[in-house]
Design a protein around this motif. Structure first.
Motif, PDB file in Angstrom:
ATOM      1  N   ARG A  27      -7.254  21.951 -47.174  1.00 32.16           N
ATOM      2  CA  ARG A  27      -8.516  21.696 -46.477  1.00 32.16           C
ATOM      3  C   ARG A  27      -8.783  20.207 -46.288  1.00 32.16           C
ATOM      4  NH1 ARG A  27     -13.202  25.179 -49.105  1.00 32.16           N
ATOM      5  NH2 ARG A  27     -14.336  23.896 -47.637  1.00 32.16           N
ATOM      6  N   ALA A  28      -8.186  19.371 -47.126  1.00 28.41           N
ATOM      7  CA  ALA A  28      -8.409  17.921 -47.014  1.00 28.41           C
ATOM      8  C   ALA A  28      -7.830  17.360 -45.718  1.00 28.41           C
ATOM      9  CB  ALA A  28      -7.807  17.200 -48.219  1.00 28.41           C
ATOM     10  N   THR A  29      -6.929  18.094 -45.070  1.00 28.59           N
ATOM     11  CA  THR A  29      -6.330  17.606 -43.822  1.00 28.59           C
ATOM     12  C   THR A  29      -7.048  18.119 -42.578  1.00 28.59           C
ATOM     13  OG1 THR A  29      -4.722  19.422 -43.772  1.00 28.59           O
ATOM     14  CG2 THR A  29      -4.051  17.384 -44.883  1.00 28.59           C
ATOM     15  N   ASN A  30      -8.143  18.874 -42.743  1.00 29.45           N
ATOM     16  CA  ASN A  30      -8.935  19.313 -41.585  1.00 29.45           C
ATOM     17  C   ASN A  30      -9.469  18.095 -40.846  1.00 29.45           C
ATOM     18  OD1 ASN A  30      -8.487  21.772 -42.786  1.00 29.45           O
ATOM     19  ND2 ASN A  30     -10.644  22.259 -43.132  1.00 29.45           N
ATOM     20  N   PHE A  31      -9.603  18.197 -39.523  1.00 28.13           N
ATOM     21  CA  PHE A  31     -10.107  17.044 -38.776  1.00 28.13           C
ATOM     22  C   PHE A  31     -10.767  17.474 -37.468  1.00 28.13           C
ATOM     23  CE2 PHE A  31      -5.792  17.687 -37.296  1.00 28.13           C
ATOM     24  CZ  PHE A  31      -5.840  17.449 -35.935  1.00 28.13           C
ATOM     25  N   THR A  32     -11.631  16.591 -36.967  1.00 25.82           N
ATOM     26  CA  THR A  32     -12.193  16.746 -35.625  1.00 25.82           C
ATOM     27  C   THR A  32     -11.491  15.749 -34.721  1.00 25.82           C
ATOM     28  OG1 THR A  32     -13.957  15.166 -36.106  1.00 25.82           O
ATOM     29  CG2 THR A  32     -14.450  17.495 -36.434  1.00 25.82           C
ATOM     30  N   TYR A  33     -11.413  16.094 -33.440  1.00 32.94           N
ATOM     31  CA  TYR A  33     -10.730  15.224 -32.483  1.00 32.94           C
ATOM     32  C   TYR A  33     -11.390  15.361 -31.126  1.00 32.94           C
ATOM     33  CZ  TYR A  33      -7.180  13.303 -29.413  1.00 32.94           C
ATOM     34  OH  TYR A  33      -6.532  12.548 -28.461  1.00 32.94           O
ATOM     35  N   ARG A  57     -11.222  11.792 -37.116  1.00 33.41           N
ATOM     36  CA  ARG A  57     -11.530  11.469 -38.513  1.00 33.41           C
ATOM     37  C   ARG A  57     -12.473  10.271 -38.637  1.00 33.41           C
ATOM     38  NH1 ARG A  57      -5.980  13.078 -38.653  1.00 33.41           N
ATOM     39  NH2 ARG A  57      -5.681  14.883 -40.014  1.00 33.41           N
ATOM     40  N   GLY A  58     -13.452  10.181 -37.753  1.00 31.71           N
ATOM     41  CA  GLY A  58     -14.445   9.107 -37.822  1.00 31.71           C
ATOM     42  C   GLY A  58     -14.004   7.791 -37.224  1.00 31.71           C
ATOM     43  N   LEU A  59     -12.779   7.697 -36.725  1.00 35.43           N
ATOM     44  CA  LEU A  59     -12.298   6.472 -36.095  1.00 35.43           C
ATOM     45  C   LEU A  59     -12.418   6.584 -34.584  1.00 35.43           C
ATOM     46  CD1 LEU A  59      -9.030   5.932 -38.181  1.00 35.43           C
ATOM     47  CD2 LEU A  59     -11.252   4.833 -38.522  1.00 35.43           C
ATOM     48  N   PHE A  60     -12.843   5.505 -33.932  1.00 31.75           N
ATOM     49  CA  PHE A  60     -13.000   5.491 -32.491  1.00 31.75           C
ATOM     50  C   PHE A  60     -12.012   4.499 -31.883  1.00 31.75           C
ATOM     51  CE2 PHE A  60     -16.960   7.127 -34.037  1.00 31.75           C
ATOM     52  CZ  PHE A  60     -17.306   8.104 -33.113  1.00 31.75           C
ATOM     53  N   GLU A  61     -11.286   4.914 -30.863  1.00 29.77           N
ATOM     54  CA  GLU A  61     -10.362   4.036 -30.144  1.00 29.77           C
ATOM     55  C   GLU A  61     -10.788   3.978 -28.685  1.00 29.77           C
ATOM     56  OE1 GLU A  61      -6.034   4.240 -32.117  1.00 29.77           O
ATOM     57  OE2 GLU A  61      -6.664   6.114 -31.182  1.00 29.77           O
ATOM     58  N   LYS A  62     -11.101   2.770 -28.218  1.00 30.16           N
ATOM     59  CA  LYS A  62     -11.504   2.578 -26.829  1.00 30.16           C
ATOM     60  C   LYS A  62     -10.279   2.218 -26.011  1.00 30.16           C
ATOM     61  CE  LYS A  62     -15.856   0.771 -28.504  1.00 30.16           C
ATOM     62  NZ  LYS A  62     -16.634  -0.446 -28.699  1.00 30.16           N
ATOM     63  N   GLY A  63     -10.293   2.650 -24.757  1.00 30.23           N
ATOM     64  CA  GLY A  63      -9.164   2.355 -23.898  1.00 30.23           C
ATOM     65  C   GLY A  63      -9.566   2.235 -22.441  1.00 30.23           C
ATOM     66  N   ILE A  64      -8.620   1.785 -21.649  1.00 28.86           N
ATOM     67  CA  ILE A  64      -8.775   1.726 -20.198  1.00 28.86           C
ATOM     68  C   ILE A  64      -7.642   2.537 -19.589  1.00 28.86           C
ATOM     69  CG2 ILE A  64      -9.992  -0.481 -20.152  1.00 28.86           C
ATOM     70  CD1 ILE A  64      -7.342  -1.852 -19.532  1.00 28.86           C
ATOM     71  N   LEU A  65      -7.846   2.998 -18.370  1.00 31.33           N
ATOM     72  CA  LEU A  65      -6.803   3.791 -17.740  1.00 31.33           C
ATOM     73  C   LEU A  65      -6.783   3.572 -16.243  1.00 31.33           C
ATOM     74  CD1 LEU A  65      -7.519   6.917 -16.245  1.00 31.33           C
ATOM     75  CD2 LEU A  65      -8.907   6.846 -18.295  1.00 31.33           C
ATOM     76  N   ILE A  66      -5.614   3.786 -15.676  1.00 31.10           N
ATOM     77  CA  ILE A  66      -5.428   3.813 -14.229  1.00 31.10           C
ATOM     78  C   ILE A  66      -4.548   5.016 -13.936  1.00 31.10           C
ATOM     79  CG2 ILE A  66      -3.444   2.239 -14.256  1.00 31.10           C
ATOM     80  CD1 ILE A  66      -4.653   1.141 -11.543  1.00 31.10           C
ATOM     81  N   ARG A  67      -4.896   5.753 -12.878  1.00 32.14           N
ATOM     82  CA  ARG A  67      -4.156   6.980 -12.565  1.00 32.14           C
ATOM     83  C   ARG A  67      -3.758   6.971 -11.094  1.00 32.14           C
ATOM     84  NH1 ARG A  67      -7.732  10.490 -14.076  1.00 32.14           N
ATOM     85  NH2 ARG A  67      -6.816  10.969 -16.091  1.00 32.14           N
ATOM     86  N   GLY A  68      -2.458   7.051 -10.856  1.00 25.72           N
ATOM     87  CA  GLY A  68      -1.950   7.194  -9.506  1.00 25.72           C
ATOM     88  C   GLY A  68      -1.712   8.659  -9.200  1.00 25.72           C
ATOM     89  N   ALA A  69      -1.860   9.044  -7.929  1.00 22.66           N
ATOM     90  CA  ALA A  69      -1.674  10.442  -7.553  1.00 22.66           C
ATOM     91  C   ALA A  69      -0.940  10.522  -6.221  1.00 22.66           C
ATOM     92  CB  ALA A  69      -3.017  11.148  -7.446  1.00 22.66           C
ATOM     93  N   TYR A  70      -0.073  11.526  -6.117  1.00 24.34           N
ATOM     94  CA  TYR A  70       0.627  11.812  -4.866  1.00 24.34           C
ATOM     95  C   TYR A  70       0.823  13.318  -4.781  1.00 24.34           C
ATOM     96  CZ  TYR A  70       4.192  12.029  -1.272  1.00 24.34           C
ATOM     97  OH  TYR A  70       4.891  12.325  -0.134  1.00 24.34           O
ATOM     98  N   LYS A  71       0.168  13.929  -3.781  1.00 24.83           N
ATOM     99  CA  LYS A  71       0.200  15.378  -3.623  1.00 24.83           C
ATOM    100  C   LYS A  71      -0.223  16.054  -4.924  1.00 24.83           C
ATOM    101  CE  LYS A  71       3.344  15.386   0.264  1.00 24.83           C
ATOM    102  NZ  LYS A  71       4.560  15.904   0.885  1.00 24.83           N
ATOM    103  N   LYS A  72       0.632  16.840  -5.562  1.00 27.37           N
ATOM    104  CA  LYS A  72       0.250  17.561  -6.783  1.00 27.37           C
ATOM    105  C   LYS A  72       0.651  16.822  -8.058  1.00 27.37           C
ATOM    106  CE  LYS A  72       0.307  22.083  -4.585  1.00 27.37           C
ATOM    107  NZ  LYS A  72      -1.097  22.403  -4.742  1.00 27.37           N
TER     108      LYS A  72
END
Length: 197
Positions: free
Chosen positions: A126-132, A155-170
């Motif tokens: 149970r000690a390895t249970n976590f939220t995500y 597990r109470g840690l927050f990681e901020k990030g940036i993203l860019i997404r390219g798309a072509y058809k599907k």
């Protein structure tokens, strides 16, 4: 052989009703960075015409583990469109247990929000249970590219990030940079295919 036959029959049964309205994704994510070992995370999803949902993941909850989820999607198409899929499933491998959660998507004009949240529990420790939770907020700059911010919480840690997404058809190719201004920065590169709805 018997298992393969049963799996084939089950998947065929899911696709019989309105296959042209079914939908799915095949996603492959690669994690890498100076202080992080290279890892890959495959994710497959399938939604039936009647909005039943199946998702299979590898190395997602833990390295050398696989998971299988089932759920039902509730959606509305409008100026503010949304899709909410409560899910529950099993995790097997290095981590053994289960998880409950929800996948949420919202779209308003060129702004999109998506979030995948879950509580994962072990049947061994149970000690390895976590939220995500992994959430993205993006703006569509052009038909073929969007950019935005991302937040992961575990597990109470927050990681901020940036993203860019390219798309072509599907196809889409997202690139994330988490903790971009620190020496702990790492990257997540995806190669995704979507079909159906």
């Amino acid at each position: 052989m018997k298992r393969k036959l049963l799996l084939t029959i089950a998947l065929s049964g899911l696709s019989l009703k309105g296959f042209d309205q079914s939908n799915g994704t095949a996603e492959q994510y690669f994690y890498f960075g100076r202080n992080r070992p290279f890892s890959w995370v495959p994710v497959l999803t399938y939604g039936t015409a009647s909005d039943w949902y199946i998702e299979a993941r590898g190395n997602y909850e833990a390295i050398n583990s696989a998971s299988l989820y089932f759920g039902k999607t509730f959606r509305k198409r409008a100026l503010l469109s949304y899709s909410i899929t409560p899910i529950a499933g099993l995790v097997m491998g290095r981590f053994n247990g289960g998880a409950v959660g929800a996948n949420v998507e919202m779209d308003y004009k060129k702004i999109s929000f998506s979030s995948q949240s879950q509580y994962t529990f072990s049947i061994e420790n149970r000690a390895t249970n976590f939220t995500y939770s992994w959430s993205d907020l993006t703006y569509q700059l052009k038909d073929w590219v969007s950019a935005g911010v991302s937040l992961q919480q575990t597990r109470g840690l927050f990681e901020k990030g940036i993203l860019i997404r390219g798309a072509y058809k599907k196809f889409s190719i997202p690139l994330y940079v988490f903790s971009p201004s620190t020496s702990e920065r790492y990257f997540v590169l995806g190669l995704n295919l979507e079909w159906g709805r």
